[in-house]
Structure formats: structure tokens, C-alpha cells
Write a protein that holds these residues in place. Sequence first.
Motif, PDB file in Angstrom:
ATOM      1  N   LEU A 326       0.847  -1.191   0.000  1.00  0.00           N
ATOM      2  CA  LEU A 326       0.000   0.000   0.000  1.00  0.00           C
ATOM      3  C   LEU A 326       0.880   1.238   0.000  1.00  0.00           C
ATOM      4  CD1 LEU A 326      -2.764   1.472   0.451  1.00  0.00           C
ATOM      5  CD2 LEU A 326      -2.302   1.270   2.915  1.00  0.00           C
ATOM      6  N   ALA A 327       0.574   2.185  -0.877  1.00  0.00           N
ATOM      7  CA  ALA A 327       1.289   3.464  -0.911  1.00  0.00           C
ATOM      8  C   ALA A 327       0.548   4.489  -0.069  1.00  0.00           C
ATOM      9  CB  ALA A 327       1.418   3.961  -2.348  1.00  0.00           C
ATOM     10  N   VAL A 328       1.278   5.184   0.788  1.00  0.00           N
ATOM     11  CA  VAL A 328       0.710   6.223   1.643  1.00  0.00           C
ATOM     12  C   VAL A 328       1.586   7.459   1.543  1.00  0.00           C
ATOM     13  CG1 VAL A 328       0.123   6.890   4.001  1.00  0.00           C
ATOM     14  CG2 VAL A 328      -0.324   4.561   3.233  1.00  0.00           C
ATOM     15  N   GLY A 329       0.960   8.614   1.376  1.00  0.00           N
ATOM     16  CA  GLY A 329       1.732   9.851   1.300  1.00  0.00           C
ATOM     17  C   GLY A 329       2.256  10.100  -0.098  1.00  0.00           C
ATOM     18  N   LEU A 330       3.454  10.646  -0.202  1.00  0.00           N
ATOM     19  CA  LEU A 330       3.999  11.061  -1.489  1.00  0.00           C
ATOM     20  C   LEU A 330       4.271   9.900  -2.425  1.00  0.00           C
ATOM     21  CD1 LEU A 330       6.507  13.835  -0.305  1.00  0.00           C
ATOM     22  CD2 LEU A 330       4.194  14.130  -1.212  1.00  0.00           C
ATOM     23  N   SER A 331       4.425   8.691  -1.893  1.00  0.00           N
ATOM     24  CA  SER A 331       4.607   7.538  -2.775  1.00  0.00           C
ATOM     25  C   SER A 331       3.336   7.246  -3.562  1.00  0.00           C
ATOM     26  CB  SER A 331       5.024   6.312  -1.960  1.00  0.00           C
ATOM     27  OG  SER A 331       4.030   5.974  -1.021  1.00  0.00           O
ATOM     28  N   ALA A 332       2.184   7.695  -3.036  1.00  0.00           N
ATOM     29  CA  ALA A 332       0.915   7.509  -3.734  1.00  0.00           C
ATOM     30  C   ALA A 332       0.667   8.589  -4.769  1.00  0.00           C
ATOM     31  CB  ALA A 332      -0.235   7.489  -2.738  1.00  0.00           C
ATOM     32  N   GLY A 333       1.277   9.753  -4.584  1.00  0.00           N
ATOM     33  CA  GLY A 333       1.080  10.852  -5.509  1.00  0.00           C
ATOM     34  C   GLY A 333       1.344  12.177  -4.833  1.00  0.00           C
ATOM     35  N   PHE A 334       1.217  13.249  -5.601  1.00  0.00           N
ATOM     36  CA  PHE A 334       1.476  14.585  -5.054  1.00  0.00           C
ATOM     37  C   PHE A 334       0.552  15.598  -5.701  1.00  0.00           C
ATOM     38  CE2 PHE A 334       3.529  18.750  -5.091  1.00  0.00           C
ATOM     39  CZ  PHE A 334       3.799  18.922  -3.744  1.00  0.00           C
ATOM     40  N   MET A 335      -0.013  16.441  -4.848  1.00  0.00           N
ATOM     41  CA  MET A 335      -0.743  17.616  -5.308  1.00  0.00           C
ATOM     42  C   MET A 335      -0.313  18.801  -4.458  1.00  0.00           C
ATOM     43  SD  MET A 335      -4.587  16.303  -6.297  1.00  0.00           S
ATOM     44  CE  MET A 335      -4.855  15.288  -4.854  1.00  0.00           C
ATOM     45  N   GLU A 336      -0.327  19.955  -5.053  1.00  0.00           N
ATOM     46  CA  GLU A 336       0.132  21.151  -4.352  1.00  0.00           C
ATOM     47  C   GLU A 336      -0.612  21.346  -3.028  1.00  0.00           C
ATOM     48  OE1 GLU A 336      -0.115  24.534  -6.957  1.00  0.00           O
ATOM     49  OE2 GLU A 336       0.407  23.294  -8.678  1.00  0.00           O
ATOM     50  N   PRO A 337       0.080  21.928  -2.037  1.00  0.00           N
ATOM     51  CA  PRO A 337      -0.535  22.065  -0.709  1.00  0.00           C
ATOM     52  C   PRO A 337      -1.418  23.295  -0.546  1.00  0.00           C
ATOM     53  CG  PRO A 337       1.744  22.800  -0.645  1.00  0.00           C
ATOM     54  CD  PRO A 337       1.516  22.265  -2.028  1.00  0.00           C
ATOM     55  N   MET A 338      -1.944  23.843  -1.618  1.00  0.00           N
ATOM     56  CA  MET A 338      -2.695  25.102  -1.511  1.00  0.00           C
ATOM     57  C   MET A 338      -3.951  24.964  -0.649  1.00  0.00           C
ATOM     58  SD  MET A 338      -4.772  25.666  -5.090  1.00  0.00           S
ATOM     59  CE  MET A 338      -3.459  25.377  -6.251  1.00  0.00           C
ATOM     60  N   GLU A 339      -4.546  23.775  -0.604  1.00  0.00           N
ATOM     61  CA  GLU A 339      -5.738  23.557   0.221  1.00  0.00           C
ATOM     62  C   GLU A 339      -5.451  22.600   1.384  1.00  0.00           C
ATOM     63  OE1 GLU A 339      -8.697  24.745   0.543  1.00  0.00           O
ATOM     64  OE2 GLU A 339      -9.027  26.006  -1.229  1.00  0.00           O
ATOM     65  N   SER A 340      -4.171  22.441   1.703  1.00  0.00           N
ATOM     66  CA  SER A 340      -3.754  21.689   2.896  1.00  0.00           C
ATOM     67  C   SER A 340      -4.287  20.267   2.916  1.00  0.00           C
ATOM     68  CB  SER A 340      -4.205  22.429   4.161  1.00  0.00           C
ATOM     69  OG  SER A 340      -3.798  23.770   4.147  1.00  0.00           O
ATOM     70  N   THR A 341      -4.172  19.577   1.782  1.00  0.00           N
ATOM     71  CA  THR A 341      -4.726  18.229   1.684  1.00  0.00           C
ATOM     72  C   THR A 341      -3.685  17.123   1.866  1.00  0.00           C
ATOM     73  OG1 THR A 341      -4.488  18.357  -0.731  1.00  0.00           O
ATOM     74  CG2 THR A 341      -6.640  18.911   0.203  1.00  0.00           C
ATOM     75  N   SER A 342      -2.408  17.476   1.971  1.00  0.00           N
ATOM     76  CA  SER A 342      -1.357  16.450   1.994  1.00  0.00           C
ATOM     77  C   SER A 342      -1.523  15.496   3.171  1.00  0.00           C
ATOM     78  CB  SER A 342       0.022  17.105   2.033  1.00  0.00           C
ATOM     79  OG  SER A 342       0.242  17.897   0.895  1.00  0.00           O
ATOM     80  N   ILE A 343      -1.617  16.046   4.371  1.00  0.00           N
ATOM     81  CA  ILE A 343      -1.756  15.193   5.551  1.00  0.00           C
ATOM     82  C   ILE A 343      -3.105  14.504   5.550  1.00  0.00           C
ATOM     83  CG2 ILE A 343      -1.958  15.259   8.075  1.00  0.00           C
ATOM     84  CD1 ILE A 343       0.318  17.274   8.102  1.00  0.00           C
ATOM     85  N   HIS A 344      -4.135  15.183   5.053  1.00  0.00           N
ATOM     86  CA  HIS A 344      -5.452  14.538   5.002  1.00  0.00           C
ATOM     87  C   HIS A 344      -5.417  13.296   4.125  1.00  0.00           C
ATOM     88  CE1 HIS A 344      -9.699  13.783   4.756  1.00  0.00           C
ATOM     89  NE2 HIS A 344      -9.569  13.724   3.444  1.00  0.00           N
ATOM     90  N   LEU A 345      -4.713  13.342   2.999  1.00  0.00           N
ATOM     91  CA  LEU A 345      -4.665  12.188   2.115  1.00  0.00           C
ATOM     92  C   LEU A 345      -3.927  11.022   2.766  1.00  0.00           C
ATOM     93  CD1 LEU A 345      -4.138  14.007  -1.285  1.00  0.00           C
ATOM     94  CD2 LEU A 345      -6.077  12.546  -0.675  1.00  0.00           C
ATOM     95  N   ILE A 346      -2.961  11.315   3.614  1.00  0.00           N
ATOM     96  CA  ILE A 346      -2.323  10.255   4.399  1.00  0.00           C
ATOM     97  C   ILE A 346      -3.342   9.648   5.348  1.00  0.00           C
ATOM     98  CG2 ILE A 346      -0.562   9.765   6.148  1.00  0.00           C
ATOM     99  CD1 ILE A 346       1.049  12.129   4.977  1.00  0.00           C
ATOM    100  N   GLN A 347      -4.013  10.515   6.078  1.00  0.00           N
ATOM    101  CA  GLN A 347      -5.025  10.075   7.044  1.00  0.00           C
ATOM    102  C   GLN A 347      -6.126   9.270   6.361  1.00  0.00           C
ATOM    103  OE1 GLN A 347      -6.751  13.338   9.245  1.00  0.00           O
ATOM    104  NE2 GLN A 347      -8.645  12.218   9.632  1.00  0.00           N
TER     105      GLN A 347
END
Length: 503
Positions: A326-347
Motif C-alpha cells: 500500500l502506498a501512503v503519502g507522497l509515494s501515492a502521488g502529489f498535489m500542491e498544498p494550496m488547500e492543505s490536503t497532503s496530511i489529510h490524504l495520508i489520514q
Amino acid sequence: MDTVPHTFVIAGGGTAGWMAAAALSRFTPPGTRIVLVESDAIGTVGVGEATIPQIHNFNRALGFDEREFLRATRGTFKLGIEFDGWLRAGERYMHAFGPIGRAHGLLPFQHYWIRARQLGFAKPLSAYSLNETAARQMRMQKGRTSVGIELPYAYHFDAGLYAAFLRDFAEARGVRRVEGVIASVERDGESGDITALALNDGERIEGTFFIDCTGFRALLIGEAMEARFDDWSAYLPCNRAITVPCEGVAEITPYTRATARKAGWQWRIPLQHRIGNGLVYCADFMSDDEAAETLLANLDGEVQADPRPIRFTTGARRQHWVGNCLAVGLSAGFMEPMESTSIHLIQSAISRFLSVVPGGRADPATIDWFNAQSRFEWERIRDFLVLHYTANQREGEPFWDHVRTMDLPDTLSAKIAQWKATGFIHREHEELFTEVGWFQVLAGQGVKAQSYNPLADALPESDLRAMLEGVEGALDAAVQPMTNHTEFLQSYTGGMVRTEIPA
């Protein structure tokens, strides 16, 4: 290391790795073995220091005390995100958490606001938002307000300190950390599943399930399992960032700021002990040197470290779960942090996985479901981010002209068309951003609805005026007793802010 029936191996630390380790240590049955492999010699990206309110679900599930969490991570409260210059230079709006106005009858607020705007007396959405009213006045409060709701909030925090906080939690519950660099990934010749990670010192870490938190490298999901990466640069062309922390200022703003620049945008994230800054830009329209100069010329205080460059390609793995990986975090993909979704996508990935965590080899139908849900979530967030770019009026600026005229995903084009025609906003299934979020960005970016649901005309104009004035007045009254954000934070955490972290 002997393999046991339930052995989770997490490749990589950072926020993603330690969030996964903490959650698994909290919710998996006794006897489950959890090993995390990371190397101090390999740095983490460390962006994503701003969050959205869903972070509460994760922290509460782990049983974290909020005061302790804020002290440990040097966190502050966040009521929304200010977008400065995205429509035109000098203009700003906020995507604030929480409701806007109030519904009436069968219709949501936006239809009444559109009607009032056409009649000439609607104010900007900020007048009808509890969170933005509080944020603009630098106020904060926990608990129910006089308008019957609480201030919805998220956090700004130091991502490195959050990872350390999670590590302490996970290791106290038996997670084993292994220091080492992964040299190769071993796979079963018949099933294709991963069987072990071979480290550069000769140690082998065996397991039954592997979680890839190796960041952009995607050593497991990409290199070993060969999950395809879908490049979304055609929609989100920025491909570089430069980050730098600076000294803070006395007043800590309870919101993130995203400021449009020549070929991208700059973030500002206020923490207790510093301000996190970064410039996201497109290398086709801005050189690395110019990006560094732009960022360093627009800071609140003295620089605290050397600027750090990051190169990326926006997109996502077509499959986030392959076999027993299972990929979690940046190994799954990347989108700009303009709406602060990076940590949410991990969660979100962790939560989804826990709902179907396999006791042995996962059923293919379960994996297919997981991947379909992940792809839907990522694509809808992508659409929301693209809206910020394409709906701009910064004419004559090459980068902004490009993103304003680029082809759009069909799903986004449909959403914009529905809004323009009748003010209708549809939240599809469980997409992250609600109708209220889309409403704020569509209105803030100057996308005008030509009409509204005619049911809104059933409300007499005098009553419509009274409704809007009543909402505005009630929100102003609710905010007045609130405490200054910096003072509230200091009192709530029981300590001084704007102090250095001990070495």
C-alpha cells in the motif's frame, strides 16, 4: 527476522510513516508486529504543515490530548485559508471552515446570496462566515458560540515535530524502528508479493504486508510493484517548490495565506516558534534563482535556514494498493498544498485501509474497491485545486494566461457549468470538499452564476434583506467576546509562544 502471521513493514518514516505506525499500533490486534524502516541520512519533504478539520478525527482516535499535542508540535489554530491575488493582484478572499450564511426552506444559502447580489445589496461572503469574521479580527474560541455553533478549526504545526510525537506514541506501543537504507525489495516469484526489504547493511526485514512511505522515490509501489503514475501536469503545471522558515511575528494569524506570484504562489504558515514559507512555481515560467529571490523578498522575519528546493510532478498512482503493498503519502502521488490536503490524504488512506485491513492475502475485489475510492478522492481534490488556477483574471501574465486557458477535466468543466447556469453545486458521493467550499472558491475567484433556483424568489425582498443583515449581525456579535488568537493559544497551551525549541 522470522515472519509471523501479521507483520506490517513500513518503509520510510516522516509524517506518513509514523501516522501509519501510530494507527496500526493503536488498532491492530495484540500480537501484530509492526516494523518501520527509515534512515536519518534520508531527509523528508516536510511540507504539509497546515491541515484541515478532519485531522481531529485522527488525533482523537489515537487519544491525543490537544494541549499536549499543540505544545509538542508548536501548533497554532487555523480557521481557513486566505487567497491573496488569485483573482487579480490586490484582491483577496478566504476559504474558511464552517458554514456560510444559513439555508432557508429547501435551498442552500448560495441561491439567496446570488439573488441578493443581483439586487445589489449582498455583501462579500466574508460577512456571512463565522470563521472568516473571527479570522479577520484575529480571534479564537473553543466551545459553542452565541450563534449555536462552534468555530470549526484545524491546525498549523511543525511536521517534523508531529512525526516525532507520533513516533513516541507508536514505539511506546511496540512498534520497532530499524535504522537503515533499503537496498532492494524482494518479491515472491509466483505471487509477485513483496517478501522482504533488504537493507544496505545486509539485514532483511520480512513481513506479510508492506506500506510504502518512501516519498517521491516510491521504492515499493513504483519501482518494485510497477504501479503506473498518472501525470497531471497538464492541469497543474507547477513542478517545483522552494521552502524556508523565518522568524515569526508577535501576532499569530489564525489562518494560512496563499499569495499568488508571477508563476505560482507562496504559502505562509504561522507556528508558535516560526513561520513556514514556500514558493510553488512552474519552471517553464520562472527560473530557480528568480523563485528564490521572490520567496526571500517576501518574508516576515529573518531567515532561519537555507532555502530548500523540491522538484515534483503532480499526479497519482493509478493503483495505490498492489498485492501486499500500500502506498501512503507522497509515494501515492502529489498535489500542491494550496488547500492543505497532503496530511489529510495520508489520514484518509490509513482510515480506508483500516476498514478492510487483511488478515492474510487480500481479496482482489477489496483491493479494487480501495483503489477506486482512492482515485475518486484524488481526482476530485485535483479538480478543486485546478479551479483556483483556471478561474483567474490576471491577464497579461504568461503563467496565469496559460492556466486560465488550459483544457480542464470534464468533471470540473461540468461543475463550473452547473454553477454558472443556476448556482447549483453538487457534492458527488463523498468527495472531500463540500458545497460550501466550492461556493467560496467559485465566488472568490469571480466565477459568476447567471441565475439561481427560482424557489429563492418566494422569499420577499424585504425578508431577504433582513435575513442577510441578521446573519451578519449575529456573527459580529458572536465574535466580539472571543479572545485574541495569540493570547488564547498561550493560555490554552499553558506556555509562551514565539520561543525557540531547545536543541
